[in-house]
Design a protein around this motif. Sequence first.
Motif, mmCIF file in Angstrom:
data_model
loop_
_atom_site.group_PDB
_atom_site.id
_atom_site.type_symbol
_atom_site.label_atom_id
_atom_site.label_comp_id
_atom_site.label_asym_id
_atom_site.label_seq_id
_atom_site.Cartn_x
_atom_site.Cartn_y
_atom_site.Cartn_z
ATOM 1 N N ASN A 1 -12.262 -18.853 -2.596
ATOM 2 C CA ASN A 1 -12.271 -17.550 -1.920
ATOM 3 C C ASN A 1 -12.175 -17.693 -0.394
ATOM 4 O O ASN A 1 -11.608 -16.823 0.277
ATOM 5 N N ALA B 1 -8.565 -17.853 0.218
ATOM 6 C CA ALA B 1 -7.952 -16.574 -0.170
ATOM 7 C C ALA B 1 -8.201 -15.517 0.904
ATOM 8 O O ALA B 1 -7.351 -14.653 1.150
ATOM 9 N N GLY C 1 -4.759 -12.615 3.922
ATOM 10 C CA GLY C 1 -4.641 -11.157 4.012
ATOM 11 C C GLY C 1 -3.288 -10.677 4.518
ATOM 12 O O GLY C 1 -2.705 -9.742 3.968
ATOM 13 N N LEU D 1 -0.661 -11.252 1.808
ATOM 14 C CA LEU D 1 -0.808 -10.308 0.699
ATOM 15 C C LEU D 1 -0.300 -8.923 1.104
ATOM 16 O O LEU D 1 0.381 -8.250 0.329
ATOM 17 N N ASP E 1 -14.566 -17.899 -7.007
ATOM 18 C CA ASP E 1 -15.315 -16.922 -6.218
ATOM 19 C C ASP E 1 -16.711 -17.488 -5.961
ATOM 20 O O ASP E 1 -17.666 -17.186 -6.674
ATOM 21 N N PHE F 1 -15.587 -11.397 -0.326
ATOM 22 C CA PHE F 1 -14.277 -11.519 -0.994
ATOM 23 C C PHE F 1 -13.881 -10.292 -1.814
ATOM 24 O O PHE F 1 -12.741 -9.838 -1.734
ATOM 25 N N ARG F 2 -14.781 -9.759 -2.604
ATOM 26 C CA ARG F 2 -14.373 -8.612 -3.437
ATOM 27 C C ARG F 2 -14.100 -7.358 -2.590
ATOM 28 O O ARG F 2 -13.106 -6.651 -2.860
ATOM 29 N N LEU G 1 -10.570 -7.775 -1.410
ATOM 30 C CA LEU G 1 -9.572 -7.407 -2.422
ATOM 31 C C LEU G 1 -9.511 -5.889 -2.592
ATOM 32 O O LEU G 1 -8.431 -5.317 -2.754
ATOM 33 N N ASP G 2 -10.674 -5.253 -2.539
ATOM 34 C CA ASP G 2 -10.704 -3.784 -2.646
ATOM 35 C C ASP G 2 -9.924 -3.145 -1.503
ATOM 36 O O ASP G 2 -9.189 -2.180 -1.700
ATOM 37 N N ILE H 1 -6.050 -4.800 -4.420
ATOM 38 C CA ILE H 1 -5.590 -5.822 -5.358
ATOM 39 C C ILE H 1 -6.539 -5.831 -6.554
ATOM 40 O O ILE H 1 -7.743 -6.054 -6.393
ATOM 41 N N TYR I 1 -8.725 -7.097 -9.545
ATOM 42 C CA TYR I 1 -9.321 -8.409 -9.843
ATOM 43 C C TYR I 1 -10.219 -8.308 -11.069
ATOM 44 O O TYR I 1 -10.780 -7.254 -11.362
ATOM 45 N N ALA J 1 -5.811 -10.809 -9.031
ATOM 46 C CA ALA J 1 -6.689 -11.977 -8.873
ATOM 47 C C ALA J 1 -7.585 -12.137 -10.100
ATOM 48 O O ALA J 1 -8.142 -11.161 -10.602
#
Lengths: 168, 192
Positions: free
Chosen positions: A71, A74, A78, A81, A98, A116-117, A120-121, A125, A127, A155
């Motif tokens: 993560n 990852a 950004g 992505l 993660d 990390f989450r 992604l939110d 994205i 996951y 993800a």
Amino acid sequence: MNIGQRMVPAMERAQVKVASGVPDNWLTPIIESLTAAQSLVYAPAAREEDALGICLGAALAGVRAVCLMQNAGALNTGGTLATLGISYGVPVVMLVTDRGHLGDVTVAHFEKGRAFRPFLDALRIPYYELTPDFDQRDQLTQAFQMAELGQRPVALLMTRSALEGRNA
Amino acid sequence: MIEREEAFNALAETITDELVVTGIASQMASWYKAKHRPENLYLRGPMALSLAVGLGVALAHPDRKVVVIEGDGSVLMGLTSLIAVAHSQPKNLMILCMDNGIYEEGGKGATVNAGRTDYVKTVQGLGIKAARSASDLSELRAAIKEYLGKDECSFLHVNIGHRVGPVPPAKLKPFEMKYQFWQALKGKTPNP
């Protein structure tokens, strides 16, 4: 069988042809198995944005591709992505360790796990947590179905419970 | 030094069925003007990722020659991508570094270490042995012909001049760029 020996057949069932990644100690058995696999090509990268770029290129060339990273790396992707993965709508699957959740709390991992989450939110994205029976449930194929349906990266998150086949 | 448009036109004269991946901004615009076709994958972002994307295309289609067109600023930013290229050594990948010494679309300031970086030695030091530089049109045409015909991963550094006048960007939206490239690859799309 270790998780690497289980992951390669799962990727074969998902018709993955290209994989790339940057090592994390949780990913090592998977990367070793991918490197030895004959059914796909594994291209190691020196940084996570490159691994994602390789997989985005493969996906834009019409094949299924998976990138593997922690993560922390990852979180560095950004811009890629946003400007390529999402703007172009590229269906790749990111397999991300993660770190920093129950059973994996160290000073180095804690904040990455918290960040990390939401990251992604923010990028919208999708996951999903890989479960210990990921291969029986064909979760790699399911992740590609989601990525292709939504035309965007997806993800799959690996926590300690997924790796060890038990709850943390 | 080669005039920018002449360098792109020299490549356009030689390209036939190769897949071409362009870097963002001026590389995309110049190649769109020189030879727009479905086999082109234009990147609008991020800067420097065409090297990794081109590697991915080359690994996905080992039967097709893949040409990446990138600028010097992006090559410097994407040096780690060249390490990945050097590791995989796809025989079907050719990289062109269009070096004008400035960030053409980024304020026109000098590229970091402009005039002092030896791109050919740098790339060879990473392990990409088929690497050379071209500073006039005859050298460029000869190098393009040699590397396109070579079954080896290659890197061509091209000394070009600054852009003369504006070149409009490719008139395609990102989704259109994706679908045209997918369609050029004969229906090998994961979700056409």
